[in-house]
Design an enzyme around this catalytic site. Structure first.
Site, PDB file in Angstrom:
ATOM      1  CD  GLU A  97     -34.404 -16.132  -3.659  1.00 44.22           C
ATOM      2  OE1 GLU A  97     -34.444 -15.210  -4.489  1.00 44.22           O
ATOM      3  OE2 GLU A  97     -33.334 -16.587  -3.204  1.00 44.22           O
ATOM      4  CD  GLU A 127     -30.742 -21.325  -8.481  1.00 44.48           C
ATOM      5  OE1 GLU A 127     -29.705 -20.684  -8.628  1.00 44.48           O
ATOM      6  OE2 GLU A 127     -31.825 -20.798  -8.166  1.00 44.48           O
ATOM      7  CG  ASN A 187     -31.212 -14.412  -9.588  1.00 40.42           C
ATOM      8  OD1 ASN A 187     -31.816 -13.357  -9.765  1.00 40.42           O
ATOM      9  ND2 ASN A 187     -31.717 -15.401  -8.861  1.00 40.42           N
ATOM     10  CD1 TRP A 188     -26.985  -9.111 -10.890  1.00 44.50           C
ATOM     11  CD2 TRP A 188     -27.827  -7.092 -11.394  1.00 44.50           C
ATOM     12  NE1 TRP A 188     -26.081  -8.468 -11.698  1.00 44.50           N
ATOM     13  CE2 TRP A 188     -26.564  -7.232 -12.023  1.00 44.50           C
ATOM     14  CE3 TRP A 188     -28.536  -5.904 -11.569  1.00 44.50           C
ATOM     15  CZ2 TRP A 188     -26.013  -6.214 -12.805  1.00 44.50           C
ATOM     16  CZ3 TRP A 188     -27.991  -4.901 -12.356  1.00 44.50           C
ATOM     17  CH2 TRP A 188     -26.736  -5.054 -12.960  1.00 44.50           C
ATOM     18  CE  LYS A 189     -30.891 -14.917  -5.418  1.00 43.21           C
ATOM     19  NZ  LYS A 189     -30.856 -15.871  -4.336  1.00 43.21           N
ATOM     20  CG  HIS A 216     -35.022 -18.166  -7.938  1.00 43.39           C
ATOM     21  ND1 HIS A 216     -35.129 -18.100  -6.567  1.00 43.39           N
ATOM     22  CD2 HIS A 216     -33.701 -18.187  -8.227  1.00 43.39           C
ATOM     23  CE1 HIS A 216     -33.903 -18.080  -6.050  1.00 43.39           C
ATOM     24  NE2 HIS A 216     -33.024 -18.126  -7.041  1.00 43.39           N
ATOM     25  CB  SER A 238     -23.302 -20.894  -1.898  1.00 42.16           C
ATOM     26  OG  SER A 238     -24.321 -20.483  -1.004  1.00 42.16           O
ATOM     27  N   GLY A 244     -27.839 -18.793  -1.026  1.00 41.34           N
ATOM     28  CA  GLY A 244     -27.586 -17.676  -0.118  1.00 41.34           C
ATOM     29  C   GLY A 244     -27.114 -18.104   1.264  1.00 41.34           C
TER      30      GLY A 244
HETATM   31  P1  PGA Z   1     -26.708 -17.522  -4.324  1.00 47.54           P
HETATM   32  O1  PGA Z   1     -28.095 -17.525  -5.105  1.00 47.54           O
HETATM   33  O2  PGA Z   1     -25.625 -17.639  -5.365  1.00 47.54           O
HETATM   34  O3  PGA Z   1     -26.669 -16.217  -3.590  1.00 47.54           O
HETATM   35  O4  PGA Z   1     -26.717 -18.706  -3.408  1.00 47.54           O
HETATM   36  C1  PGA Z   1     -28.294 -18.345  -6.221  1.00 47.54           C
HETATM   37  C2  PGA Z   1     -29.692 -18.134  -6.757  1.00 47.54           C
HETATM   38  O5  PGA Z   1     -30.626 -18.025  -5.954  1.00 47.54           O
HETATM   39  O6  PGA Z   1     -29.907 -18.086  -7.973  1.00 47.54           O
END
Ligand code: PGA
Length: 253
Positions: free
Chosen positions: A99, A169, A9-11, A97, A215, A175
């Protein structure tokens, strides 16, 4: 064996030059995948076609969008429809997600609409769920995540449910560098599978891949993925580093 998935997931990261370099690094001599293993790149919208071209010819490598509209088409400036994603050959879409839920106020009900659209066009949703820290500290995470599943997924038929991927998640692990322990991940994944089994039967629940996200790194992926109900990972930060993501692909069962 259930499908095992390493999803990047590059965001909202990388320029097109950086994106191309990362894909080249990963795909010049791509890891050979077993039939039940899949690698997915969830890239920003402008890079979907580029990523599609790069994975072309590599068995079990796919591209995902990170979101889509809950509307079919029309006057929704700035939105991207499932039909558009389908028309450029995208096979997967990340939905819900944390976010998106937090910063763009996506509700379980809106996500249910997105899931329906995705499935009606044959795209595979990677449906994300997970609890915030306060819920984990209160010890009520099982019920919280169960509710997310109920409100977004339980209108689906067993046949439809068997097509989706779930990503657990925990928000406190995204993150933050603070990974759930492999034991915590297994406990929740087992709970989610039991929730699916109660609604749809064990046979259907056993088909659905449940990924862990939060993470995941090259150094911890093997231990987390080794758990029986953890079927790979949805990876943010570490998916932007070719060496790290390669190690994560290697950690797939
Ligand atoms: P992260 O993000 O691996 O940077 O914790 C995971 C995600 O949000 O899909």
């Amino acid at each position: 064996m259930r499908q095992q998935i390493a999803a990047a997931n590059w965001k909202m990261n990388l320029t097109v030059t950086q994106a191309e370099e990362l894909l080249n690094n990963l795909l010049q001599e791509p890891k050979k995948l077993l039939a039940h293993q899949t690698v997915i790149f969830a890239v920003p919208f402008p890079y979907l076609t580029l990523a599609k071209t790069k994975v072309n010819g590599h068995t079990n490598y796919f591209v995902a969008a990170q979101n889509c509209s809950n509307k079919k088409s029309g006057a929704y400036t700035g939105e991207t429809s499932i039909e558009m994603l389908h028309s450029i050959g995208i096979e997967y879409v990340v939905l819900g997600h944390s976010e998106r839920r937090e910063y763009f106020a996506e509700s379980n009900a809106v996500l249910a609409e997105k899931l329906d659209l995705a499935l009606s066009y044959g795209l595979i949703p990677i449906f994300c769920c997970g609890e915030p820290l306060s819920i984990r500290e209160a010890g009520t995470q099982n019920g919280f995540v169960e509710q997310q599943l109920k409100e977004s997924l339980f209108h689906l038929s067993a046949e439809q449910l068997a097509k989706i991927v779930i990503a657990y998640e925990p928000i406190w692990a995204i993150g933050t560098g603070k990974t759930a322990t492999a034991g915590q991940a297994q406990e929740m994944h087992q709970h989610l599978r039991a929730v699916l089994a109660a609604q749809y039967g064990k046979e259907t629940a056993d088909i659905v891949p449940i990924l862990y996200g939060g993470s995941v790194k090259g150094s911890n992926a093997k231990e987390i993925f080794s758990k029986p109900d953890v079927d790979g990972g949805l990876v943010g930060g570490a998916s932007l580093i070719a060496a790290d993501f390669t190690q994560i692909i290697d950690a797939l069962k």
